[in-house]
Design a protein around this motif. Structure first.
Motif, PDB file in Angstrom:
ATOM      1  N   ASP A 138       0.829  -1.209   0.000  1.00 60.04           N
ATOM      2  CA  ASP A 138       0.000   0.000   0.000  1.00 60.04           C
ATOM      3  C   ASP A 138       0.862   1.257   0.000  1.00 60.04           C
ATOM      4  N   GLU A 139       2.070   1.196   0.592  1.00 59.12           N
ATOM      5  CA  GLU A 139       2.962   2.351   0.647  1.00 59.12           C
ATOM      6  C   GLU A 139       3.673   2.590  -0.680  1.00 59.12           C
ATOM      7  N   ARG A 140       3.684   1.584  -1.524  1.00 61.96           N
ATOM      8  CA  ARG A 140       4.356   1.711  -2.821  1.00 61.96           C
ATOM      9  C   ARG A 140       3.394   2.305  -3.837  1.00 61.96           C
ATOM     10  N   GLU A 141       3.915   2.771  -4.928  1.00 58.95           N
ATOM     11  CA  GLU A 141       3.122   3.404  -5.991  1.00 58.95           C
ATOM     12  C   GLU A 141       2.211   2.412  -6.697  1.00 58.95           C
ATOM     13  N   GLY A 142       2.378   1.194  -6.452  1.00 64.65           N
ATOM     14  CA  GLY A 142       1.596   0.142  -7.097  1.00 64.65           C
ATOM     15  C   GLY A 142       2.440  -1.106  -7.173  1.00 64.65           C
ATOM     16  N   SER A 143       1.796  -2.193  -7.323  1.00 64.25           N
ATOM     17  CA  SER A 143       2.503  -3.463  -7.358  1.00 64.25           C
ATOM     18  C   SER A 143       2.972  -3.752  -8.775  1.00 64.25           C
ATOM     19  N   PRO A 144       4.275  -3.926  -8.982  1.00 66.20           N
ATOM     20  CA  PRO A 144       4.741  -4.253 -10.332  1.00 66.20           C
ATOM     21  C   PRO A 144       4.180  -5.605 -10.768  1.00 66.20           C
ATOM     22  N   SER A 145       3.815  -5.689 -12.017  1.00 70.16           N
ATOM     23  CA  SER A 145       3.184  -6.916 -12.512  1.00 70.16           C
ATOM     24  C   SER A 145       4.190  -8.055 -12.673  1.00 70.16           C
ATOM     25  N   THR A 146       5.477  -7.717 -12.735  1.00 72.27           N
ATOM     26  CA  THR A 146       6.490  -8.755 -12.956  1.00 72.27           C
ATOM     27  C   THR A 146       6.992  -9.386 -11.656  1.00 72.27           C
ATOM     28  N   VAL A 147       6.563  -8.857 -10.518  1.00 71.91           N
ATOM     29  CA  VAL A 147       7.048  -9.381  -9.239  1.00 71.91           C
ATOM     30  C   VAL A 147       6.306 -10.668  -8.898  1.00 71.91           C
ATOM     31  N   GLU A 148       7.073 -11.644  -8.451  1.00 70.66           N
ATOM     32  CA  GLU A 148       6.531 -12.950  -8.105  1.00 70.66           C
ATOM     33  C   GLU A 148       5.725 -12.872  -6.811  1.00 70.66           C
ATOM     34  N   GLU A 149       4.613 -13.585  -6.762  1.00 71.73           N
ATOM     35  CA  GLU A 149       3.799 -13.703  -5.534  1.00 71.73           C
ATOM     36  C   GLU A 149       4.266 -14.954  -4.809  1.00 71.73           C
ATOM     37  N   LEU A 150       4.536 -14.819  -3.525  1.00 67.59           N
ATOM     38  CA  LEU A 150       5.050 -15.926  -2.726  1.00 67.59           C
ATOM     39  C   LEU A 150       4.136 -16.109  -1.521  1.00 67.59           C
ATOM     40  N   PRO A 151       3.514 -17.294  -1.364  1.00 68.06           N
ATOM     41  CA  PRO A 151       2.641 -17.489  -0.197  1.00 68.06           C
ATOM     42  C   PRO A 151       3.461 -17.543   1.091  1.00 68.06           C
ATOM     43  N   ALA A 152       2.914 -17.046   2.180  1.00 67.63           N
ATOM     44  CA  ALA A 152       3.613 -17.016   3.468  1.00 67.63           C
ATOM     45  C   ALA A 152       3.946 -18.421   3.945  1.00 67.63           C
ATOM     46  N   ALA A 153       3.109 -19.400   3.575  1.00 63.19           N
ATOM     47  CA  ALA A 153       3.362 -20.783   3.988  1.00 63.19           C
ATOM     48  C   ALA A 153       4.619 -21.339   3.326  1.00 63.19           C
ATOM     49  N   ALA A 154       5.035 -20.766   2.179  1.00 64.59           N
ATOM     50  CA  ALA A 154       6.228 -21.251   1.481  1.00 64.59           C
ATOM     51  C   ALA A 154       7.515 -20.761   2.141  1.00 64.59           C
ATOM     52  N   LEU A 155       7.421 -19.777   3.045  1.00 74.47           N
ATOM     53  CA  LEU A 155       8.607 -19.252   3.725  1.00 74.47           C
ATOM     54  C   LEU A 155       9.088 -20.234   4.783  1.00 74.47           C
ATOM     55  N   GLU A 215      15.278 -11.263  -6.105  1.00 73.81           N
ATOM     56  CA  GLU A 215      14.566 -10.472  -7.113  1.00 73.81           C
ATOM     57  C   GLU A 215      13.495  -9.593  -6.472  1.00 73.81           C
ATOM     58  N   GLY A 216      13.005 -10.005  -5.323  1.00 75.19           N
ATOM     59  CA  GLY A 216      11.899  -9.304  -4.665  1.00 75.19           C
ATOM     60  C   GLY A 216      10.604 -10.055  -4.926  1.00 75.19           C
ATOM     61  N   ALA A 217       9.804 -10.227  -3.888  1.00 74.15           N
ATOM     62  CA  ALA A 217       8.544 -10.964  -4.023  1.00 74.15           C
ATOM     63  C   ALA A 217       7.483 -10.309  -3.148  1.00 74.15           C
ATOM     64  N   ILE A 218       6.237 -10.506  -3.543  1.00 75.45           N
ATOM     65  CA  ILE A 218       5.122 -10.012  -2.735  1.00 75.45           C
ATOM     66  C   ILE A 218       4.623 -11.170  -1.887  1.00 75.45           C
ATOM     67  N   VAL A 219       4.596 -10.948  -0.574  1.00 80.37           N
ATOM     68  CA  VAL A 219       4.177 -11.968   0.378  1.00 80.37           C
ATOM     69  C   VAL A 219       2.959 -11.437   1.134  1.00 80.37           C
ATOM     70  N   GLU A 220       1.893 -12.254   1.144  1.00 79.06           N
ATOM     71  CA  GLU A 220       0.711 -11.873   1.922  1.00 79.06           C
ATOM     72  C   GLU A 220       0.855 -12.489   3.302  1.00 79.06           C
ATOM     73  N   TYR A 221       0.848 -11.631   4.322  1.00 80.15           N
ATOM     74  CA  TYR A 221       1.062 -12.086   5.698  1.00 80.15           C
ATOM     75  C   TYR A 221       0.052 -11.391   6.604  1.00 80.15           C
ATOM     76  N   GLU A 222      -0.776 -12.175   7.264  1.00 80.51           N
ATOM     77  CA  GLU A 222      -1.816 -11.706   8.181  1.00 80.51           C
ATOM     78  C   GLU A 222      -2.712 -10.636   7.534  1.00 80.51           C
ATOM     79  N   GLY A 223      -3.136 -10.930   6.314  1.00 83.49           N
ATOM     80  CA  GLY A 223      -4.069 -10.041   5.629  1.00 83.49           C
ATOM     81  C   GLY A 223      -3.431  -8.845   4.941  1.00 83.49           C
ATOM     82  N   GLN A 224      -2.174  -8.595   5.110  1.00 82.38           N
ATOM     83  CA  GLN A 224      -1.455  -7.480   4.472  1.00 82.38           C
ATOM     84  C   GLN A 224      -0.512  -8.041   3.427  1.00 82.38           C
ATOM     85  N   ARG A 225      -0.307  -7.250   2.375  1.00 81.27           N
ATOM     86  CA  ARG A 225       0.653  -7.646   1.340  1.00 81.27           C
ATOM     87  C   ARG A 225       1.919  -6.812   1.491  1.00 81.27           C
TER      88      ARG A 225
END
Length: 194
Positions: free
Chosen positions: A79-96, A129-139
């Motif tokens: 939410d603090e970023r200008e928007g989520s880049p479309s090329t960034v990988e989504e990584l589930p929190a369970a995979a960490l 590379e950087g990834a988007i992780v959803e953790y406790e309802g926040q991305r």
């Protein structure tokens, strides 16, 4: 012609002396080598030995006192970023891994938004590379900011550097020690002839 003039004429003039002995070595070749070459070699050895000893000593202690090996991650809310880049990988929190999850929690709570991963880094390639992780309802945009890799050089550099420094110090101190010893020898020789 006096005795001093005869000694000067035949090239066997005694060196200048003070109360402690001769002020310079007795032969010209000794004078050049001991006055210039040996101390220069000593300074070179000290200059080479210092970095070798420092780097070699650092390699020996770096892992033991936690200076390397643990990467640092940052977690910034999407939410603090200008928007989520479309090329960034989504990584589930369970995979960490457990260590990655702990570091993510610390980074979220930290005012600097950074934390060290103390343990297994299972998703290193994705986090580099950087990834988007959803953790406790926040991305969160999570990435490795510093790998903190260990410096790898031969640990023998420390003793080699220390020995070079010691030899260098002895070389720098050789001319004054030699002058004192030459003065002592001449005084002993004069005392015996008297």
């Amino acid at each position: 012609m006096s005795a001093d003039d005869e000694r000067a004429a035949d090239g066997t003039e005694t060196p200048a002396t003070d109360e402690t002995g001769p002020l310079e070595p007795t032969a010209a070749a000794e004078s050049l080598v001991l006055t210039y070459a040996v101390p220069f070699l000593g300074v070179v050895l000290i200059a080479v030995g210092l970095p070798l000893a420092i780097v070699g000593g650092y390699v020996v202690v770096q892992d033991g006192i936690g200076l390397c090996g643990e990467p640092t991650i940052s977690a910034t809310s999407v939410d603090e970023r200008e928007g989520s880049p479309s090329t960034v990988e989504e990584l589930p929190a369970a995979a960490l891994s457990t260590a990655e999850q702990r570091a993510l929690e610390e980074a979220i709570d930290s005012p600097l938004r950074e934390a060290k991963v103390d343990g297994e880094v299972r998703n290193r390639a994705a986090l580099l590379e950087g990834a988007i992780v959803e953790y406790e309802g926040q991305r969160y945009y999570v990435r490795i900011t510093s790998q903190n890799s260990c410096l790898e050089v031969a640990p023998l550099l420390f003793p080699i550097g220390a020995i070079a420094i010691l030899i260098g110090i002895v070389s720098v101190l050789t001319p004054p020690i030699y002058r004192k010893m030459a003065g002592f020898e001449e005084r002993v020789g004069r005392d015996r002839s008297d």
